[in-house]
Write a protein that holds these residues in place. Structure first.
Motif: not given
Length: 78
Positions: A22-31, A51-52
């Protein structure tokens, strides 16, 4: 749970440290990226993108933000 049960308890794989999906999804969100980079680097929104995070040598970082444009090469990776 009895004390001997606690000693034998195994944490399910989905909850082990390092599987913080979940935290990895959140920090990859453009907002979120814009919130972090504009606050820390005083750049305009949309300047950075995720980035990768896996490298050729097999190592990984938690998250890597890179400038979107080659014209912004003087900006650091975050």
């Amino acid at each position: 749970m009895a004390s001997d049960e606690l000693l034998q308890y195994k944490l399910p794989r989905d909850y082990k440290p390092g599987t913080d999906r979940i935290s990895k999804i959140v920090v990859k969100n453009q907002f979120t990226i814009d919130l972090i980079t504009t606050s820390l680097l005083s750049v305009s929104t949309g300047t950075y993108a995720a980035g990768d995070n896996a490298f050729i040598d097999g190592s990984e970082c938690d998250i890597l933000y890179l400038p979107r444009s080659a014209d912004l090469a003087n900006l650091p990776p975050s």
